[in-house]
Enzyme design. Structure first.
Site, PDB file in Angstrom:
ATOM      1  N   ASP A 155       0.827  -1.176   0.162  1.00 30.11           N
ATOM      2  CA  ASP A 155       0.101  -0.265   0.011  1.00 30.11           C
ATOM      3  C   ASP A 155       1.020   1.301  -0.033  1.00 30.11           C
ATOM      4  O   ASP A 155       1.753   1.594   0.988  1.00 30.11           O
ATOM      5  CB  ASP A 155      -0.804  -0.007   1.182  1.00 30.11           C
ATOM      6  CG  ASP A 155      -2.017   1.067   1.294  1.00 30.11           C
ATOM      7  OD1 ASP A 155      -1.574   2.079   0.685  1.00 30.11           O
ATOM      8  OD2 ASP A 155      -2.859   0.929   2.048  1.00 30.11           O
ATOM      9  N   LYS A 186      -6.293   9.962  -1.642  1.00 31.05           N
ATOM     10  CA  LYS A 186      -5.578  10.885  -0.986  1.00 31.05           C
ATOM     11  C   LYS A 186      -4.709  11.814  -2.126  1.00 31.05           C
ATOM     12  O   LYS A 186      -5.033  12.402  -2.757  1.00 31.05           O
ATOM     13  CB  LYS A 186      -4.577   9.922   0.011  1.00 31.05           C
ATOM     14  CG  LYS A 186      -5.411   8.868   0.842  1.00 31.05           C
ATOM     15  CD  LYS A 186      -6.260   9.332   1.595  1.00 31.05           C
ATOM     16  CE  LYS A 186      -7.358   8.595   2.129  1.00 31.05           C
ATOM     17  NZ  LYS A 186      -6.968   7.335   2.897  1.00 31.05           N
TER      18      LYS A 186
HETATM   19  C1  LIG Z   1      -7.356   6.043   2.931  1.00 34.74           C
HETATM   20  C2  LIG Z   1      -6.453   4.736   3.156  1.00 34.74           C
HETATM   21  C3  LIG Z   1      -6.927   3.635   2.532  1.00 34.74           C
HETATM   22  C4  LIG Z   1      -8.300   3.406   2.157  1.00 34.74           C
HETATM   23  O1  LIG Z   1      -8.772   4.081   1.006  1.00 34.74           O
HETATM   24  P1  LIG Z   1     -10.147   4.559   0.503  1.00 34.74           P
HETATM   25  O2  LIG Z   1     -10.002   5.275  -0.619  1.00 34.74           O
HETATM   26  O3  LIG Z   1     -10.804   5.459   1.729  1.00 34.74           O
HETATM   27  O4  LIG Z   1     -11.127   3.281   0.584  1.00 34.74           O
HETATM   28  C5  LIG Z   1      -6.124   2.505   2.529  1.00 34.74           C
HETATM   29  N1  LIG Z   1      -4.743   2.515   2.670  1.00 34.74           N
HETATM   30  C6  LIG Z   1      -4.600   3.985   3.272  1.00 34.74           C
HETATM   31  C7  LIG Z   1      -2.986   3.980   3.664  1.00 34.74           C
HETATM   32  C8  LIG Z   1      -5.306   4.904   3.370  1.00 34.74           C
HETATM   33  O5  LIG Z   1      -4.764   6.002   3.814  1.00 34.74           O
END
Ligand SMILES: *Cc1c(COP(=O)(O)O)cnc(C)c1O
Length: 429
Positions: free
Chosen positions: A218, A243
């Site tokens: 991620d 984000k």
């Molecule tokens: C926000 C976030 C997610 C989830 O993403 P969504 O677009 O809200 O489903 C997953 N991993 C990280 C590190 C995040 O900051």
């Protein structure tokens, strides 16, 4: 007048390879297919008309994997759950940032993470993952996947190699490792996980299909500008595009990048369950990609100024910022190997506890009190009482999520204005 056919997937001029920030303005889109429109229109259509019955048959054969595309043949648009011009241009452009063979987009970051797991893990497999991990991901791993007979074993970011080795042994005792899922830097403490070390560990493992289990990273916090996991041995890179990639706190979307071997099954699963992005959100994300690099650069410059200001402030206990890692420490050398910049999301402890943190947060006006991150505006939050409130207090404290911890996602405003706001609020503690 004869016009030369242009190549809208051109990667270089002679030997000069074009940069992603240049390519975001045109790559993968042929204006002549849309009345000469400079920008891709929003293709609000659920389905596409075939030129002939033969085309319809060929498109279905290719989309279902019954045959590969021949050179020069287009894959063809069928139905917007499978593909759509906005989605295809977005995916083409995303591959450039990660230098990946393929990209697949999803309706959210969680949809991308869940699809990666479901496409690669079978009942009886064990998932190994780094902690802390995004709260939504933790909920999936601990509350939802066990219903399908998938167990998860964690290890802590910043753990020694020996501790990671112990977690691998513990996982293997429960079943074959199906997938490793890591998040680095970790939220909210900025602990790092060594991507290359985990990739190396997986080389010796076999999943229930007798293949090496893939490594998914991620990369929401630093990527795609400041961290390139595929170069360090990752197989799948995952994003919440909500984000930094979206970057304006006005959309929810996700993505996965990597080689076809790992991405094709994920695309097939998306087509089966329908967690693709709608054309309008694809279009918004395309617009955001044009400014991704300058936004991340400006936010990173601002974050350095804010982190240095906070470090020197007598109401601040400690600043957990990647730019302040001790030279010579293991974390610093890992940072030097793996990250290109410290990014713009970090946390800090104010002196005192929850009461002091709340007093400070309630006085802010330019900085907005909200969870999420990576937008143009600066957001600040109190993880212990919000995003991490579901974690028992003792575990929270071990992970460094104390009652005095505030997390800030620095935006692209004037840094002096942000400091003026912080200054007056810290004075009220
Ligand atoms: C926000 C976030 C997610 C989830 O993403 P969504 O677009 O809200 O489903 C997953 N991993 C990280 C590190 C995040 O900051």
């Amino acid at each position: 007048m004869k016009t030369k056919k242009k190549d809208f997937h051109r990667r270089a001029i002679g030997s000069h390879v074009l940069k992603p920030e240049t390519q975001m303005m045109g790559y993968g889109f042929d204006p002549s297919l849309s009345e000469g429109s400079l920008k891709p229109p929003v293709f609000l259509t659920s389905t596409f008309v075939f030129d002939s019955a033969e085309h319809g048959r060929d498109f279905f054969d290719m989309a279902s994997g019954r045959r590969e595309r021949s050179p020069g043949e287009s894959e063809g648009l069928i139905y917007s759950r499978f593909n759509n011009p906005n989605m295809e241009v977005l995916e083409d452009r995303l591959t450039l940032w990660e230098n990946s063979e393929m990209a697949v987009v999803y309706s959210s970051g969680m949809a991308a993470i869940f699809t990666a797991i479901m496409a690669h893990v079978k009942p009886g497999d064990v998932l190994i993952y780094s902690q802390p991990i995004y709260g939504g991901t933790e909920t999936l791993l601990l509350n939802i996947l066990p219903k399908w007979g998938i167990k998860a074993v964690g290890f802590a970011a910043n753990d020694s190699k020996a501790a990671v080795d112990v977690a691998f042994e513990k996982a293997k005792a429960l079943g074959p490792i199906g997938l490793a899922l890591i998040e680095t830097p970790a939220n909210p403490t900025n602990g790092l996980v060594d991507i290359a070390y985990i990739a190396g560990k997986l080389k010796d493992e076999r999943n229930s299909s007798d293949e090496r289990p893939p490594l998914a990273v991620d990369n929401t916090f630093l990527g795609p500008v400041w961290q390139k996991p595929l170069e360090h041995g990752a197989d799948i890179v995952l994003y919440s595009m909500t984000k930094y990639i979206g970057g304006h706190s006005d959309l929810v979307a996700g993505a996965a990048m990597g080689p076809k071997k790992y991405l094709k099954p994920m695309k097939a699963l998306r087509g089966a369950i329908g967690n693709q992005i709608d054309p309008h959100t694809c279009w918004m994300t395309l617009r955001s990609l044009e400014t991704l690099k300058i936004r991340m650069e400006k936010a990173t410059d601002n974050a350095k100024i804010i982190a240095e200001y906070l470090r020197d402030h007598d109401k601040v206990e400690k600043v957990h910022y990647l730019g302040f890692l001790e030279p010579g420490s293991a974390a610093h050398s890992l940072y030097e190997r793996q990250c290109l910049a410290p990014g713009s999301t970090f946390s800090f402890d104010v002196k005192g506890g929850q009461a002091e943190a709340f007093r400070f947060l309630n006085e802010l006006s330019v900085l907005k009190l909200a969870v999420s991150l990576g937008g143009t505006e600066t957001l600040i939050s109190h993880p212990a009482s919000t995003t991490h409130s579901g974690v028992p207090k003792d575990l929270r404290e071990i992970a460094g999520v104390t009652d005095s911890l505030c997390r800030v996602s620095v935006g692209i405003e004037d840094a002096g204005d942000l400091i003026a706001d912080l200054e007056q609020a810290l004075a009220k503690i």
